[in-house]
Design a protein around this motif. Sequence first.
Motif, PDB file in Angstrom:
ATOM      1  N   ARG A 332       0.852  -1.191   0.000  1.00  0.00           N
ATOM      2  CA  ARG A 332       0.000   0.000   0.000  1.00  0.00           C
ATOM      3  C   ARG A 332       0.888   1.241   0.000  1.00  0.00           C
ATOM      4  O   ARG A 332       1.952   1.272   0.611  1.00  0.00           O
ATOM      5  CB  ARG A 332      -0.915   0.026   1.230  1.00  0.00           C
ATOM      6  N   ARG A 334       1.035   5.706   0.110  1.00  0.00           N
ATOM      7  CA  ARG A 334       0.414   6.972   0.500  1.00  0.00           C
ATOM      8  C   ARG A 334       1.119   8.091  -0.263  1.00  0.00           C
ATOM      9  O   ARG A 334       2.334   8.069  -0.441  1.00  0.00           O
ATOM     10  CB  ARG A 334       0.528   7.190   2.010  1.00  0.00           C
ATOM     11  N   ASN A 456      -4.774  11.714   2.742  1.00  0.00           N
ATOM     12  CA  ASN A 456      -4.036  10.802   3.621  1.00  0.00           C
ATOM     13  C   ASN A 456      -4.479   9.361   3.421  1.00  0.00           C
ATOM     14  O   ASN A 456      -4.323   8.522   4.297  1.00  0.00           O
ATOM     15  CB  ASN A 456      -4.237  11.212   5.082  1.00  0.00           C
ATOM     16  N   LYS A 457      -5.010   9.057   2.239  1.00  0.00           N
ATOM     17  CA  LYS A 457      -5.576   7.748   1.954  1.00  0.00           C
ATOM     18  C   LYS A 457      -4.491   6.789   1.495  1.00  0.00           C
ATOM     19  O   LYS A 457      -3.491   7.197   0.922  1.00  0.00           O
ATOM     20  CB  LYS A 457      -6.647   7.894   0.871  1.00  0.00           C
ATOM     21  N   LYS A 458      -4.690   5.480   1.729  1.00  0.00           N
ATOM     22  CA  LYS A 458      -3.786   4.452   1.255  1.00  0.00           C
ATOM     23  C   LYS A 458      -4.279   3.924  -0.093  1.00  0.00           C
ATOM     24  O   LYS A 458      -5.478   3.724  -0.282  1.00  0.00           O
ATOM     25  CB  LYS A 458      -3.689   3.292   2.253  1.00  0.00           C
ATOM     26  N   TYR A 459      -3.338   3.694  -1.001  1.00  0.00           N
ATOM     27  CA  TYR A 459      -3.687   3.271  -2.351  1.00  0.00           C
ATOM     28  C   TYR A 459      -2.906   2.035  -2.735  1.00  0.00           C
ATOM     29  O   TYR A 459      -1.774   1.833  -2.292  1.00  0.00           O
ATOM     30  CB  TYR A 459      -3.365   4.374  -3.374  1.00  0.00           C
ATOM     31  N   VAL A 477       3.608   2.339   2.798  1.00  0.00           N
ATOM     32  CA  VAL A 477       3.214   2.330   4.212  1.00  0.00           C
ATOM     33  C   VAL A 477       2.904   0.920   4.701  1.00  0.00           C
ATOM     34  O   VAL A 477       2.824   0.693   5.911  1.00  0.00           O
ATOM     35  CB  VAL A 477       1.998   3.255   4.430  1.00  0.00           C
ATOM     36  N   SER A 478       2.709  -0.027   3.776  1.00  0.00           N
ATOM     37  CA  SER A 478       2.541  -1.433   4.170  1.00  0.00           C
ATOM     38  C   SER A 478       3.159  -2.297   3.079  1.00  0.00           C
ATOM     39  O   SER A 478       2.891  -2.107   1.897  1.00  0.00           O
ATOM     40  CB  SER A 478       1.064  -1.789   4.372  1.00  0.00           C
TER      41      SER A 478
END
Length: 709
Positions: A332, A334, A456-459, A477-478
Amino acid sequence: MAGTTALPLQEFIASLDNTCLPKILQVCSGVYFQGSIYEISGSEVCFSTGDLIKVINIELVSVCCEDISKHEKFELPLSHTGLFKVVPEEMPYSTIEEMVRLRPVELESCLPFTFTSRSKMTFGNFTLGAGRALTVICIERREGEEDRARCHVQGQQEASAEVCIPLSSRGEFYECESEECFTLVEIMSSPCLRSRRFRFINTTKCERRLVLSPVYQVHAIMNLRKNVLKFPSSLEVDVVDVTEMCQDVNFVTPISLTEVLSQPDESFPVVAEVLEGPDTRNLFKCSWLPEIIKNQRLVLHKKGTSAMILLSSLKSRKVQQYFLVSQQYGGRFRRRPREFNSVYELYAASIQAPGLKVSVTRNCEDVEEEGLPALSVGDQLEIVRCDRLELPCGSTGGPKQSVEALMCHRLQEPDDEDDDDDDEDDEEEVKREDVKEEIFLPLYMQGHFVEVLSDNKKYRLRDLGKEFTLPLDVKVVSRDTELETDPLVGFACLRIEGAMLEPTIQASFTHKPDCCFEIPTKWVSMSVSFTEESPPWPEGESPKCHVERVTEVTDTFFYEFCKQDNLHVAPPPRPPKRNMSISKPSKKAQSKSSKKSEKAEKSKHQPGKSVPTKQFSDLTLNSKRRPPAPPPPDCSDDKPPPIAPRKHSGTETPQCKALPNTYVKIEESKINVALSSDLTDEDSDHDYETVDDTLAVMVKKAQEDVMFY
């Protein structure tokens, strides 16, 4: 023609036709052309002794003509329009059947032909004398009877007769020159005519006897040669037909990765052998590429097209890294704000993302002549559009310059009083419009800006390409949990440079068939050959493949990608030329000069720092220094200098009434005055020898001279 008898290539190929192909030949004596290793004009001209050649087709291209008398050779194209006559053989034939067999029976013009007999011939009640000419009209064939040749005999006084002569009749027969004419195509299409000798007709070279031989373009394949070879049959090579002995020989044909993509889907999976490894100029930094070497076995699972993303790390790192990431990457991301170092970069980004907002991170001074506005740290700008900006012409009144500029809105924060008011939504919008200030930033202006983000969304990686335009700054971020080690984790910022659809081949090594990797055929050049081996797993039980999704690439790959993606991108604009006569010093320069003057003033009024105190001056060597020389006397009136009084000795002696010798004293004084003036003018701080001491010594000496006289 199987056997071990070596024949010239031209003779062997001339004896073949397409119905007996293919044939496997072995070279007994090679041929080499100086200055060429492999081919000339697309034809093979180099064979080594022992090479195996599999002939798959022959094509007639020209005719080789050999002059028997002069032993000269030349070639004629098949389109040659000249005609040829058969030259009668000098050797006699023993039977009529032998003469008939050498005629081109497949041609309509094979008959009639004329011959003579050296001996008398008797056929029943009919007798032919020696030397009589007979013209064969046709061949009569009847069942149960011997074949006969119906011949026309020309007698005396225009008398003629026909006679049937058995083909088995023996004698000494000589062929007469025929009036028949043949073209090159007709001669080459008949094996019987190819064995005859010919001459030109109606030309100056009609007396030359020629042997005509066909020249074929031979199509063949060789081991480890990619394409079908083409070479002329006139090469001076001796070959042996080894077709029967080499039935099991497998001629390996190299296949490029591009040709692998053209194979049908039913051909996969397949085990392939690497014939030529990847190019030494590697574009990838991966673990599987160094293992692909010659004779290595690979399992090619399938072919396809993969969506890939090119990522790069920040330039501020010591070594900038680049990654080619599959769209199936499971991590993921950001978004991260982008940084821009010029207005032109803002312009390029605003085209891809309208409504771009940035914040100024470094102050910019106002330069009116170049149209550069003043910017302060923290100013927020909203990019509106690209427009034209007219620069001031100055005091000279010359023509105005017009440059491209980026029109922006400077967004100012409203006052506290406005924040406390509880107005309606439409009134707030009006106030926001009132605080917007239009400014123009020339495209050549240098600056430092950072993108303003509120997301601030995860994509996922595939979602970023759909919702945003590239380039785009992101951070992992992941991590991707399916990868043992995710190389993208740990980077503070990664930039998505671009996306591409790459034709790929999913492959693996035979000892690890489940650990797969994708070979981008556009960027990797190598050749393989398909083998007959079965894939290294039980039939019908294909392993679950784990595909490597992140591949590190070199900067060369990145530059090649940018060259293909930005072939027609225009360079940034150049700033206008400065007019030095009318340009005023900028505020920055004025502030620097004022700061320097302030420092100079401060240094004058700070005794403790730059002005030495009296105690400090007493510690120097100034007290031991001789006093400076007095100014030179004024000698403009040309009067002699004053004479010093005479010294009195200790005892009283009668005083001399003679006048002193002032001539010498005057000349020396003038010289001393001139020297003293030069020294004082040159350097008044280093007059270690003063003029007063020298003058006193000379005066004393003059007095002593006077006393002597």
